[in-house]
Write a protein that holds these residues in place. Sequence first.
Motif, PDB file in Angstrom:
ATOM      1  N   ALA A 345     -20.956  36.567  -9.251  1.00  9.20           N
ATOM      2  CA  ALA A 345     -22.170  35.469  -9.077  1.00  9.20           C
ATOM      3  C   ALA A 345     -21.793  34.932  -7.622  1.00  9.20           C
ATOM      4  O   ALA A 345     -22.803  34.874  -6.937  1.00  9.20           O
ATOM      5  N   ILE A 346     -20.524  34.715  -7.356  1.00 12.01           N
ATOM      6  CA  ILE A 346     -20.278  34.174  -6.111  1.00 12.01           C
ATOM      7  C   ILE A 346     -20.517  35.080  -4.900  1.00 12.01           C
ATOM      8  O   ILE A 346     -21.465  34.562  -4.063  1.00 12.01           O
ATOM      9  N   ARG A 347     -20.269  36.397  -5.265  1.00  9.88           N
ATOM     10  CA  ARG A 347     -20.905  37.376  -4.028  1.00  9.88           C
ATOM     11  C   ARG A 347     -22.278  37.512  -4.003  1.00  9.88           C
ATOM     12  O   ARG A 347     -22.727  37.549  -2.905  1.00  9.88           O
ATOM     13  N   ASP A 348     -23.040  37.556  -5.112  1.00  5.25           N
ATOM     14  CA  ASP A 348     -24.322  37.730  -5.141  1.00  5.25           C
ATOM     15  C   ASP A 348     -24.874  36.478  -4.069  1.00  5.25           C
ATOM     16  O   ASP A 348     -25.811  36.642  -3.677  1.00  5.25           O
ATOM     17  N   CYS A 349     -24.632  35.316  -4.659  1.00  2.00           N
ATOM     18  CA  CYS A 349     -24.946  34.142  -4.043  1.00  2.00           C
ATOM     19  C   CYS A 349     -24.945  34.081  -2.513  1.00  2.00           C
ATOM     20  O   CYS A 349     -25.667  33.828  -1.899  1.00  2.00           O
ATOM     21  N   CYS A 350     -23.641  34.615  -2.011  1.00  2.00           N
ATOM     22  CA  CYS A 350     -23.381  34.854  -0.735  1.00  2.00           C
ATOM     23  C   CYS A 350     -24.295  35.800   0.033  1.00  2.00           C
ATOM     24  O   CYS A 350     -24.721  35.279   1.055  1.00  2.00           O
ATOM     25  N   GLU A 351     -24.730  36.761  -0.713  1.00  4.90           N
ATOM     26  CA  GLU A 351     -25.670  37.590  -0.135  1.00  4.90           C
ATOM     27  C   GLU A 351     -27.162  36.893  -0.037  1.00  4.90           C
ATOM     28  O   GLU A 351     -27.919  37.120   1.093  1.00  4.90           O
TER      29      GLU A 351
END
Lengths: 353, 184
Positions: A345-351
């Motif tokens: 989720a952290i990675r997705d939000c960074c995108e």
Amino acid sequence: MSANKILMTGNEAIGEAAIRAGVDAYFGYPITPQNELTAYMSHRMLEEGRVFIQSESELAAINMVLGAAVSGKRAMTSSSSPGISLKQEGISYLAAMELPAVIANIVRGGPGLGNIAPAQSDYWQGTRGGGHGDYRTICLGPSTVQECVDLVYLAFDLSDKYRTPAVILADGRLGQMMEPVTFDHLGPPSPPEKPWALTGAKGREQQSIKSLFLDPDVLEELNLRLARTYEKIEQNEVRWDTLQMDDAEVCIVAYGTSARVSKEAMRRARDEGIKVGLIRPISLWPYPYEPIRQAAEKVQFFLVPEMSMGQMIEDVRLAVEGKRPVYHTGRVGGNVSNPKEILDAIRDCCEKV
Amino acid sequence: MAGFGGQGLMFLGKLTVQTMMDEGMHVTYFPSYGAEVRGGTANCHVIVSSDEIASPVVEMADTLVVMNQPSYERFKTRLSPDGALLANVSLIELTDPPPAEYILEIPATRIATDLGDVRCANMTMMGAYNQMRSFVPIEKLIEQMKRAFGEGKSAIWDLNAKALEVGRDLAREQLAASSQSSTT
């Protein structure tokens, strides 16, 4: 590590902490996943020569708490989500009558009868009063078994100090898991004088405590007095913890079990070079708006992992005031995110940002 | 750690965390609970760490202790490939074993029965587990076992101490054999 650590489940630790805090009477009705708490109290309270009653229903238990509280005694009940719903009428009455009491909710999956697996889906109920009427309850959210101990002890003091019910909001995983705890640092209980208590009017003026005020002006006076109390609580009793917020570009806001899982996700994210920090609310009401407001000045976005479809996220958004995106992640129905899911989720939000 | 309800796996989990807490480690113990413990399998997640423990739930286990076939089938996919499987082969057929660094085959139920009480099968596994992970000298483990049972059950101390020792010896043999085969 100190030699005086013992292993306990969260449920047992809450019970023992209440005993250390000088609880005079415990009233409970069984429900999973908090049964170990009632079971623990059933023998420990008797050992201490105090009152333990397994009531015939949740309604009976909360009203027994009211009866004990009105006489000036430290009283407690505990249950899990559906049982806590049943107690809401009594909690509203406790608030109206300005009575201290501690209520532990070991939250399970809902709505309805739901299941017995851990959840955080009672956040709104715990932090917004829960029953009818214009009132609040102090709401504390432990994330370790030791914190269960410390916050239960604190809950009795706060509840007495402000004459308002205090809720311990812990999920089923915390209730069931075992961790080392110590009670060594807890002093002897120091409940304040309670001149308002109904103890028999011998040698003094008669007094009464009630929640029925047919005259709107009189009820308004109560509502205003309660509001002043809540304002004091908001000024004095906000508690939170932060982790690696100094250089954070991403801020996770999480409490209880979700905060624990988030810490591991955060560690892995930092290994990948994503600068993640954590704000962990400890008092869920009063809520730590200020540190989140400050974080909104410097981080890129907020991520709120919850074991609900997003309840505490509303408080985060109130603090952020639209300055930064606030995203939700989490599992529901008794499921709990693992660190990898939060990391994803952290990675997705960074995108997205 | 997993097995039938009644095989003493929860006790084994608690004994592990108690022992390692006393060694100054961070520990958590998380049991399965509720309807699940009746019938099927009971299991617990045990974490021992030199650091603060974030989540008490084990995603991928470095050690899997299984006491019966359903537990083996259910949890074998959650063993890390560089981990260790400790299986009660009296009750488990190791079909399609998972990739693992070590597989210790401990006939715990048979050993316990031979020692005189099937209920000490868990202690046989504990002896092997303690040896596998080099937690504490066996004397310490025996002390912890006695304390966990309490004075009231002192009659079964010797039996369980014996079970711990047999488990330790078996693990020691199998670990020695496996390190020999990997060096040759």
